[in-house]
Each structure stands twice: as C-alpha cells, then as structure tokens.
Scaffold this active site. Structure first.
Site, mmCIF file in Angstrom:
data_model
loop_
_atom_site.group_PDB
_atom_site.id
_atom_site.type_symbol
_atom_site.label_atom_id
_atom_site.label_comp_id
_atom_site.label_asym_id
_atom_site.label_seq_id
_atom_site.Cartn_x
_atom_site.Cartn_y
_atom_site.Cartn_z
ATOM 1 N N ARG A 47 0.845 -1.189 0.000
ATOM 2 C CA ARG A 47 0.000 0.000 0.000
ATOM 3 C C ARG A 47 0.884 1.246 0.000
ATOM 4 O O ARG A 47 1.951 1.264 0.631
ATOM 5 C CB ARG A 47 -0.854 -0.024 1.265
ATOM 6 C CG ARG A 47 -1.835 1.123 1.429
ATOM 7 C CD ARG A 47 -2.931 1.092 0.414
ATOM 8 N NE ARG A 47 -4.078 1.884 0.821
ATOM 9 C CZ ARG A 47 -5.069 2.197 0.003
ATOM 10 N NH1 ARG A 47 -5.068 1.789 -1.258
ATOM 11 N NH2 ARG A 47 -6.096 2.896 0.422
ATOM 12 N N THR A 85 -9.680 0.435 -10.100
ATOM 13 C CA THR A 85 -8.703 -0.390 -9.407
ATOM 14 C C THR A 85 -8.693 -1.628 -10.260
ATOM 15 O O THR A 85 -9.510 -1.748 -11.178
ATOM 16 C CB THR A 85 -9.228 -0.691 -7.973
ATOM 17 O OG1 THR A 85 -9.190 0.507 -7.230
ATOM 18 C CG2 THR A 85 -8.403 -1.744 -7.248
ATOM 19 N N THR A 117 -3.942 -0.661 -7.337
ATOM 20 C CA THR A 117 -4.732 0.489 -7.775
ATOM 21 C C THR A 117 -3.918 1.767 -7.840
ATOM 22 O O THR A 117 -2.853 1.884 -7.231
ATOM 23 C CB THR A 117 -5.905 0.702 -6.780
ATOM 24 O OG1 THR A 117 -6.786 1.713 -7.268
ATOM 25 C CG2 THR A 117 -5.419 1.127 -5.409
ATOM 26 N N ASP A 145 -7.627 8.468 0.253
ATOM 27 C CA ASP A 145 -8.226 7.446 1.129
ATOM 28 C C ASP A 145 -7.974 7.736 2.610
ATOM 29 O O ASP A 145 -8.478 7.030 3.475
ATOM 30 C CB ASP A 145 -7.695 6.047 0.774
ATOM 31 C CG ASP A 145 -8.425 5.450 -0.426
ATOM 32 O OD1 ASP A 145 -9.349 6.097 -0.953
ATOM 33 O OD2 ASP A 145 -8.069 4.328 -0.841
ATOM 34 N N SER A 152 -7.717 1.049 3.184
ATOM 35 C CA SER A 152 -8.190 0.562 1.883
ATOM 36 C C SER A 152 -9.396 -0.356 2.069
ATOM 37 O O SER A 152 -9.653 -0.850 3.166
ATOM 38 C CB SER A 152 -7.056 -0.227 1.221
ATOM 39 O OG SER A 152 -7.514 -0.860 0.046
ATOM 40 N N SER A 153 -10.102 -0.589 0.960
ATOM 41 C CA SER A 153 -11.189 -1.581 0.954
ATOM 42 C C SER A 153 -10.830 -2.791 0.102
ATOM 43 O O SER A 153 -11.664 -3.683 -0.087
ATOM 44 C CB SER A 153 -12.464 -0.958 0.380
ATOM 45 O OG SER A 153 -12.863 0.127 1.157
ATOM 46 N N GLY A 158 -13.581 -1.413 -7.140
ATOM 47 C CA GLY A 158 -14.875 -0.795 -6.844
ATOM 48 C C GLY A 158 -14.918 -0.003 -5.554
ATOM 49 O O GLY A 158 -15.982 0.165 -4.981
ATOM 50 N N GLY A 159 -13.759 0.502 -5.079
ATOM 51 C CA GLY A 159 -13.762 1.326 -3.868
ATOM 52 C C GLY A 159 -14.432 0.569 -2.740
ATOM 53 O O GLY A 159 -14.181 -0.620 -2.529
#
Ligand code: DON
Length: 578
Positions: free
Chosen positions: A113, A386, A404, A428, A457-458, A478-479
């Site tokens: 990340r 993403t 992403t 984010d 993050s998701s 898709g967030g």
C-alpha cells in the site's frame, strides 16, 4: 506469520540480458501449451491460469507459468504488464495487496500500500482559505502517496518467486516499447482522459500530440519502457533510487507535492498475517489492515452464518435484508476502528469474533431496516478504478492481487520522462480531523494522514479453500463496494452452490452504512424484490455495474481451474497452460 521457513524454489540461473530477449520473444516454443480465452470468455485447464483485466497481461503471466514460473512469478509478470496495457489502474505508480496460498495450505499476505510522505500532517488537505479542499485531497500533487507496487513485487519475488526477475519484467518492457492494440473501450477512455488533462506529459503519453488514438491503433510508451527497463535491471532500486526517483521527486517539487527522494528510498513493502475466517466449513483467507477488506468481510460472514441463507434463497428480499443489515454494521465498525495497524491498534480479533457477530445479530430485526446514524460518522463515495487479478499455478499455489492508482488514472499526473501515472491514494485518508459531514466525509482519528502512515483501503484480494483444498481465487475493484462484491461471491458459492461463471455474473448490491441506502446493479433484482426491500424500510437506488471480479474457480469434480473474467468488462481475458 503463517509461513513455513523456505518455500522458494532455487532460482533458475540468471540469464544474460541478450538471452532474455530470446527467452521472452519465443512464444512459438510455448504456444502449444498456452490456452487463451477470447476477451471475456471462461476457459478451463488442468495447468496454470491467470485471469486479469487485459488478455495480453494474462498471457504474460501464463507464459511465465508455461516456462516453469510459479504463481507468484506469474502475478508479478501480469502486474507489470497491466501497468502497460491497463493504464487506468494497472501501475507502477500506485500500490496494493497480494494474498498467497501455498499448495500445503499455508498462507501469507504482502502489503505494498502507498504511504504518506514524511512531511504529511492531518490538516494537509486544507486550502489557503482555511477550508478542507476536496481538490487538494483527491486531485493535486498532494494527493499522491509514496508508491508501493514495485517494492511489493520485489519482496514477493525475493520471498517466494522461482524464476529470474528480469524474465518477469521483460514482457512489460516489450509491450511498452512495441506497443499493443487499443480496444474500442480503452481508446475511448484514453481520449476522454487526455481531453481533460492539464498535464503535458500525460497528454504526450496517451495521445499523438493531443490527437486521440482510435480503436485499433497501437499504443507505444517509450518513457514507460525506460522506467520498466530500469526496474528490470535494478529491481526496486531501479524505481526508488536513481533516474526514476529523481524524475518523480522533481515532478513533486514542480507541482507542489510532498514526496522526496528520501521518502522513496524509505518505502518498504510489508509481509503480514492474512485474515483467516471460516464460513460454513469453507476457509476464507483475505487481506488484513491497512485494508479493511478482510476484517469487514469476515465480520459480515460471521453475522450471516447465524442465518439459513440457503433456504432464504439467492437475491430474495429476505436474504438481501439480512445481508444489508450485516453490511451496515461492518461498515460502521470499519469507519470507527480500521486504519494502518503500524499506527493504530485495530481490534481485529474482536471484530471478527463469533461473540461480536452474535451481538450484532441481536440488533437485527428480520423484517425492518435499521437506521444508520450520521451522528457518529458519515462516509463518502469512492471512485471506481482499481484492478483485481487471480493466478493459480499447476502445483496449486494461488495468488490473489488487487492493486490500484485509486481513481481511474489516479492523480492524472504522468511523471515527465518516466512515463507512468501517479496515484491519488492520499484521498483514502480522512480529509480533516473532526470533519464529519452528511455529504460524506469522515473525520475520525485513526485514518488521518501522518508521516509514513498507510491510508485505509477496501481492497479484498481473497482465496477460498474447502476440506484443505484450494477452491477459488477472488477479488474486485470498486472502492468501498469491493468488500460487498467479494462477500456476495462467497455467499453465491457457499450458500447458493453456484459454480462459475454464475457466481460472478449474479447481480450485486451494496450498502456501506452511510449514506443509508442500498445500491443495486441494474437488472439485478425484480421489481417485486425492490418493492419488498422498500417496504422493509430500505432506501434503494439502482446503479450501473458493481465490480470486476476476475476469478479462478477450482472445479471440485475435475480439479480443473476455471478462469472467469467478469463479463462486466468484455475486454478482460483469461490465459492458461495445459
Ligand atoms: O484502496 C481502496 O480501497 C481504494 N483506493 C480503491 C479504489 C477503487 O477500487 C476504485 N475502483 N475501482
């Protein structure tokens, strides 16, 4: 860490660069072993399989498998290739997560990340007028986080790769230099992107001097090829030090960004223990914080395990109601508790426990919608770009990767001379301490921008196993919808006993606590079901597609890998070898 000491096969000897060219440009030698689906087509093979957003990227990975690489090697080759062929989300200027399951059932996770630069501070998205600025937060040089992808692939390769590093990067260099044919979709999206771009290097990278490419044209990216070549020759030092680092830091100085060469040198990918849960006997292996994905999904599954979802039926109002109530509660917990575990104590064990699930179930009325309270926190929307891809090799090693740039094309900033797009992942982080609004901002403390912190993050790259055997590799972009897309894949497989592609094709819904509404994919539900949900007190909105779950399913009868590109993007492609 759930990881045996040595899982690495010895490196195949290091090929001199001249030979590499031959190795990588010899598809004829491997052609008889390659199976390649038409875009969007499901394929089966007993060998290795890669499913991604772009057939050329899947092919790059499948060729690595055919040449003796393992699933981690293939994931790296596919990831670099997507940085060329899928510029809106494939990247070297962004970050992401990789979940690995080894053939003996052990698993691990790699966190690459992005991080906040050393100069970051919680109020950094406030403009000169003293107000929070969405523009600074999401669309400026300050929106760029220190990229993690190259360090993540380097670490994955050092720990678990089997093939020569150069061989894994080389296909992406060739794709960038020789070019690849633009589909109608990609040509259209590049044209729209370039048209609104204020950045000269971006316009040069993705058009002919400002004139958009047409479908069928070849996109060549020479500066990107140069950056990839430096990575090929010097691994992550070819990105975080030297020419690329200099060009990136220079662009930051020019545009008022914060990332310095010191920040780049300091970046480290992390290996983390995956989130492991079980759902009606299936094993769920997913990404831990700084992603909220694994924790929130396992929390929802724990809640839903207390109901007989199978007999309630697929996408009926009664089963959907329970899923929505589980989503509402897990997303509230997400907003309150989840953030970078290196900075904040995240109560992972408590949130994924049976006791917590039972307490949540006790608050659910089976016939009435609960009400989400904006008094606690409110949650905003996220963009939808993403990319997720899945890999299984012939030995059964499985790799699930979601990475992403955050928004489509990230910050929109191409590093001049280096040819790659920078992320806007700083978006984010929460926007400003205490700033929690009905319209969608969260101001809670854990996920504020601090030097070196990773933004929440998701992304939910996930692997499923059953009776000790690999069962599926799944995930999605898709967030915030990602977690719910992956949840519904699990429910479809486990409760509704769907195979692939049905489980991937089935219509999806999303609820994220706040705003307090259910979004439903167009044509996913009947009018009667929508009405029944509304009668229970749910606010329902119909939207476009949700997610792109490029997945691999292991057929329990034949053991074959079923590569299933999500047909929501008809350009996506699977490739494998026999
Ligand atoms: O890390 C996250 O959760 C987001 N930045 C992912 C963004 C995303 O999925 C957008 N696209 N489809």
């Amino acid at each position: 860490m759930d990881r045996p000491a040595s899982r690495r096969r010895p490196l195949l000897g290091r090929l001199p660069v001249v030979l590499l060219a031959l190795a990588a440009s010899a598809p004829a030698l491997q052609a008889q072993t390659l199976v390649r689906g038409a875009p969007g087509e499901t394929i089966r093979t007993a060998g290795g399989m890669v499913v991604s957003e772009h057939p050329e990227a899947s092919r790059a990975g499948a060729e690595v498998l055919a040449a003796g690489g393992n699933a981690v090697d293939a994931a790296i080759a596919t990831g670099f290739a997507l940085a060329v062929t899928h510029p809106s989300a494939g990247n070297i200027g962004g970050g992401g997560f990789m979940v690995i399951r080894f053939p003996d059932g052990a698993s691990t996770a790699l966190d690459f990340r992005e991080r906040a630069p050393g100069a970051a501070y919680p109020e950094m998205f406030v403009g000169s007028d003293g107000e929070y600025s969405s523009e600074i937060h999401h669309r400026s040089h300050r929106a760029v986080g220190v990229p993690g992808t190259v360090a993540g692939f380097d670490k994955a390769h050092k720990l678990y790769g089997a093939m020569n590093w150069e061989r894994l990067v080389y296909p992406s260099v060739v794709l960038a230099e020789d070019g690849f044919e633009l589909s109608e979709r990609l040509a259209g999206s590049l044209a729209r992107f370039v048209e609104r771009s204020p950045y000269e290097a971006t316009i040069q990278a993705y058009s002919r001097d400002g004139v958009p490419y047409a479908p069928g044209d070849t996109l060549r990216q020479y500066d990107l090829a140069g950056s990839l070549r430096r990575i090929m020759l010097n691994r992550s030092d070819g990105f975080y030090r030297g020419e690329t680092a200099r060009l990136l830091a220079e662009e930051m100085r020019r545009g008022g960004g914060m990332i310095t060469e010191t920040d780049l040198m300091a970046y480290r990918a992390r290996e983390r223990a995956p989130i492991r849960g079980s759902y009606r006997g299936w094993e769920v292996i997913s990404m831990p914080p700084p992603s909220s994905g694994g924790v929130a999904m396992v929390e929802m599954l724990e809640i839903l395990e207390g109901y007989d979802m199978e007999s309630l039926g697929h996408n009926t109002s009664r089963s959907l109601h329970l899923m929505i109530e589980a989503m509402r509660r897990a997303y509230r917990d997400r907003a309150v508790y989840l953030a970078d575990p290196d900075y904040v104590d995240v109560p992972i064990h408590e949130l994924t426990s049976e006791a917590h699930a039972a307490a949540q179930r006790a608050t659910i009325d089976r016939t009435r919608a609960s009400v989400s309270s904006p008094a606690d926190v409110a949650v905003g929307t996220e963009s939808f770009e993403t990319t997720h891809y899945s890999v299984v090799d012939a030995d059964g090693m499985a790799v699930s990767v979601t990475y992403t740039l955050e928004a489509g094309f990230g910050s929109g900033i191409v590093v001049p001379g280096a040819g790659f797009l920078l992320n806007n992942e700083m978006g984010d982080f929460n926007g400003r301490p205490g700033l929690t609004t009905e319209t969608g901002l969260i101001g809670t403390d854990p996920n504020l921008a601090r030097p070196g912190q990773r933004m929440l993050s998701s992304m939910t790259p996930t692997i499923l196993a059953r009776n000790g055997e690999l069962a599926a590799v799944i995930g999605s972009p898709g967030g915030r919808t990602i977690i719910n897309t992956v949840l519904q894949l699990v429910i479809n497989l486990v409760d509704h006993r769907m195979g692939f592609p049905e489980a991937v094709e089935a219509g999806r819904i999303h609820h994220q606590w706040l705003p307090d509404r259910v979004s439903v994919e167009e044509d996913a539900l009947s009018g009667a079901t929508l009405e029944a949900l509304e009668n229970m007190g749910h606010t329902v909105v119909v939207r476009g597609r949700q997610g792109l779950a490029h997945s691999i399913w292991l057929d329990p009868l034949t053991g074959e890998r079923v590569g299933t590109p999500d047909a929501r993007n008809p350009d996506a492609g699977a490739a494998g070898h026999r």
